[in-house]
Write a protein that holds these residues in place. Structure first.
Motif, mmCIF file in Angstrom:
data_model
loop_
_atom_site.group_PDB
_atom_site.id
_atom_site.type_symbol
_atom_site.label_atom_id
_atom_site.label_comp_id
_atom_site.label_asym_id
_atom_site.label_seq_id
_atom_site.Cartn_x
_atom_site.Cartn_y
_atom_site.Cartn_z
ATOM 1 N N GLU A 96 -5.973 -1.307 16.086
ATOM 2 C CA GLU A 96 -6.917 -0.188 16.071
ATOM 3 C C GLU A 96 -6.481 0.916 15.122
ATOM 4 O O GLU A 96 -7.309 1.586 14.525
ATOM 5 N N LYS A 97 -5.182 1.118 14.976
ATOM 6 C CA LYS A 97 -4.675 2.184 14.105
ATOM 7 C C LYS A 97 -4.795 1.828 12.626
ATOM 8 O O LYS A 97 -5.021 2.696 11.797
ATOM 9 N N LEU A 98 -4.628 0.546 12.305
ATOM 10 C CA LEU A 98 -4.522 0.149 10.905
ATOM 11 C C LEU A 98 -5.830 -0.325 10.287
ATOM 12 O O LEU A 98 -6.103 -0.037 9.138
ATOM 13 N N GLY A 99 -6.597 -1.097 10.993
ATOM 14 C CA GLY A 99 -7.795 -1.674 10.403
ATOM 15 C C GLY A 99 -7.478 -2.915 9.590
ATOM 16 O O GLY A 99 -6.393 -3.475 9.676
ATOM 17 N N GLU A 100 -8.417 -3.340 8.755
ATOM 18 C CA GLU A 100 -8.293 -4.602 8.023
ATOM 19 C C GLU A 100 -7.534 -4.484 6.707
ATOM 20 O O GLU A 100 -6.982 -5.457 6.215
ATOM 21 N N LYS A 101 -7.540 -3.300 6.087
ATOM 22 C CA LYS A 101 -6.845 -3.096 4.813
ATOM 23 C C LYS A 101 -6.140 -1.745 4.833
ATOM 24 O O LYS A 101 -6.632 -0.784 5.424
ATOM 25 N N VAL A 102 -4.987 -1.691 4.171
ATOM 26 C CA VAL A 102 -4.224 -0.439 4.067
ATOM 27 C C VAL A 102 -3.657 -0.281 2.667
ATOM 28 O O VAL A 102 -3.521 -1.245 1.918
ATOM 29 N N ILE A 103 -3.309 0.950 2.351
ATOM 30 C CA ILE A 103 -2.551 1.276 1.147
ATOM 31 C C ILE A 103 -1.204 1.801 1.619
ATOM 32 O O ILE A 103 -1.133 2.572 2.577
ATOM 33 N N LEU A 104 -0.135 1.373 0.959
ATOM 34 C CA LEU A 104 1.204 1.886 1.254
ATOM 35 C C LEU A 104 1.556 2.905 0.177
ATOM 36 O O LEU A 104 1.398 2.631 -1.011
ATOM 37 N N ARG A 105 2.042 4.079 0.585
ATOM 38 C CA ARG A 105 2.356 5.146 -0.371
ATOM 39 C C ARG A 105 3.751 5.687 -0.098
ATOM 40 O O ARG A 105 4.126 5.927 1.052
ATOM 41 N N LYS B 165 6.940 8.390 -2.160
ATOM 42 C CA LYS B 165 7.036 9.495 -3.118
ATOM 43 C C LYS B 165 6.994 8.988 -4.558
ATOM 44 O O LYS B 165 6.796 9.762 -5.479
ATOM 45 N N TYR B 166 7.153 7.691 -4.760
ATOM 46 C CA TYR B 166 7.182 7.121 -6.097
ATOM 47 C C TYR B 166 5.819 6.616 -6.578
ATOM 48 O O TYR B 166 5.452 6.786 -7.720
ATOM 49 N N TRP B 167 5.078 5.940 -5.689
ATOM 50 C CA TRP B 167 3.851 5.265 -6.116
ATOM 51 C C TRP B 167 3.086 4.812 -4.889
ATOM 52 O O TRP B 167 3.524 5.024 -3.765
ATOM 53 N N GLU B 168 1.962 4.140 -5.119
ATOM 54 C CA GLU B 168 1.239 3.537 -4.000
ATOM 55 C C GLU B 168 0.787 2.137 -4.373
ATOM 56 O O GLU B 168 0.625 1.805 -5.549
ATOM 57 N N SER B 169 0.597 1.325 -3.349
ATOM 58 C CA SER B 169 0.187 -0.063 -3.545
ATOM 59 C C SER B 169 -1.316 -0.157 -3.736
ATOM 60 O O SER B 169 -2.053 0.794 -3.507
ATOM 61 N N GLU B 170 -1.744 -1.317 -4.140
ATOM 62 C CA GLU B 170 -3.156 -1.664 -4.076
ATOM 63 C C GLU B 170 -3.500 -1.816 -2.598
ATOM 64 O O GLU B 170 -2.599 -1.891 -1.749
ATOM 65 N N ALA B 171 -4.768 -1.896 -2.270
ATOM 66 C CA ALA B 171 -5.165 -2.146 -0.878
ATOM 67 C C ALA B 171 -4.665 -3.533 -0.471
ATOM 68 O O ALA B 171 -4.846 -4.506 -1.202
ATOM 69 N N LEU B 172 -4.002 -3.591 0.676
ATOM 70 C CA LEU B 172 -3.441 -4.844 1.186
ATOM 71 C C LEU B 172 -4.190 -5.273 2.440
ATOM 72 O O LEU B 172 -4.505 -4.440 3.296
ATOM 73 N N SER B 173 -4.445 -6.562 2.558
ATOM 74 C CA SER B 173 -5.026 -7.095 3.790
ATOM 75 C C SER B 173 -3.971 -7.068 4.876
ATOM 76 O O SER B 173 -2.795 -7.348 4.624
ATOM 77 N N VAL B 174 -4.378 -6.703 6.081
ATOM 78 C CA VAL B 174 -3.461 -6.655 7.221
ATOM 79 C C VAL B 174 -3.690 -7.904 8.069
ATOM 80 O O VAL B 174 -4.821 -8.235 8.396
ATOM 81 N N HIS B 175 -2.607 -8.598 8.360
ATOM 82 C CA HIS B 175 -2.648 -9.760 9.241
ATOM 83 C C HIS B 175 -1.876 -9.399 10.506
ATOM 84 O O HIS B 175 -0.707 -9.020 10.433
ATOM 85 N N PHE B 176 -2.533 -9.513 11.638
ATOM 86 C CA PHE B 176 -1.910 -9.142 12.913
ATOM 87 C C PHE B 176 -1.297 -10.369 13.573
ATOM 88 O O PHE B 176 -1.877 -11.453 13.558
ATOM 89 N N THR C 286 7.007 -1.136 -6.955
ATOM 90 C CA THR C 286 7.015 0.224 -7.489
ATOM 91 C C THR C 286 7.194 1.269 -6.394
ATOM 92 O O THR C 286 7.519 2.418 -6.689
ATOM 93 N N LEU C 287 7.008 0.887 -5.142
ATOM 94 C CA LEU C 287 7.126 1.830 -4.030
ATOM 95 C C LEU C 287 8.540 2.345 -3.828
ATOM 96 O O LEU C 287 8.742 3.372 -3.193
ATOM 97 N N PHE C 288 9.533 1.644 -4.369
ATOM 98 C CA PHE C 288 10.931 1.961 -4.094
ATOM 99 C C PHE C 288 11.613 2.742 -5.200
ATOM 100 O O PHE C 288 12.763 3.130 -5.063
ATOM 101 N N GLY C 289 10.942 2.963 -6.309
ATOM 102 C CA GLY C 289 11.554 3.696 -7.408
ATOM 103 C C GLY C 289 12.788 2.979 -7.920
ATOM 104 O O GLY C 289 12.924 1.759 -7.771
ATOM 105 N N LYS D 110 10.747 6.278 2.928
ATOM 106 C CA LYS D 110 9.650 6.639 3.820
ATOM 107 C C LYS D 110 8.335 6.132 3.218
ATOM 108 O O LYS D 110 8.036 6.412 2.052
ATOM 109 N N VAL D 111 7.568 5.406 4.024
ATOM 110 C CA VAL D 111 6.307 4.822 3.560
ATOM 111 C C VAL D 111 5.176 5.323 4.446
ATOM 112 O O VAL D 111 5.247 5.235 5.668
ATOM 113 N N GLU D 112 4.147 5.844 3.820
ATOM 114 C CA GLU D 112 2.944 6.254 4.528
ATOM 115 C C GLU D 112 1.968 5.083 4.512
ATOM 116 O O GLU D 112 1.747 4.466 3.467
#
Length: 86
Positions: A14-23, A25-36, A58-61, A77-79
């Motif tokens: 319920e919190k995540l939904g079907e797709k997310v972006i990971l962000r 301080k360096y960068w952010e990902s493309e939208a990723l499909s979430v598999h539960f 790229t998220l890790f610098g 730290k990843v949002e």
């Protein structure tokens, strides 16, 4: 998988939904499909990182663990942003 995915515990559906972006301080990902799955502990996420178009690396610098000189993927730290909320 044919694309990078985020594995998440079923209880976080319920919190995540079907797709997310990971962000970070360096960068952010493309939208990723979430598999539960029941194989991931609550409060934990796992992301594959095999496809360059997802931009996961790229998220890790350029930071590295001082002992092993490997990427700091466990200490950055990843949002997690449900797509539609970005």
């Amino acid at each position: 998988y044919s694309e990078d995915i985020l594995l998440a515990p079923i209880k976080d559906g319920e919190k995540l939904g079907e797709k997310v972006i990971l962000r970070t301080k360096y960068w952010e990902s493309e939208a990723l499909s979430v598999h539960f799955t029941e194989n991931i502990e609550p409060g934990t996420l796992f992301c594959t990182f095999h496809h360059p178009q997802s931009r996961i690396n790229t998220l890790f610098g350029d930071e590295a663990d001082s002992l092993t000189m490997t990427a700091c993927f466990k200490s950055v730290k990843v949002e997690v942003i449900p797509v539609g909320d970005e």
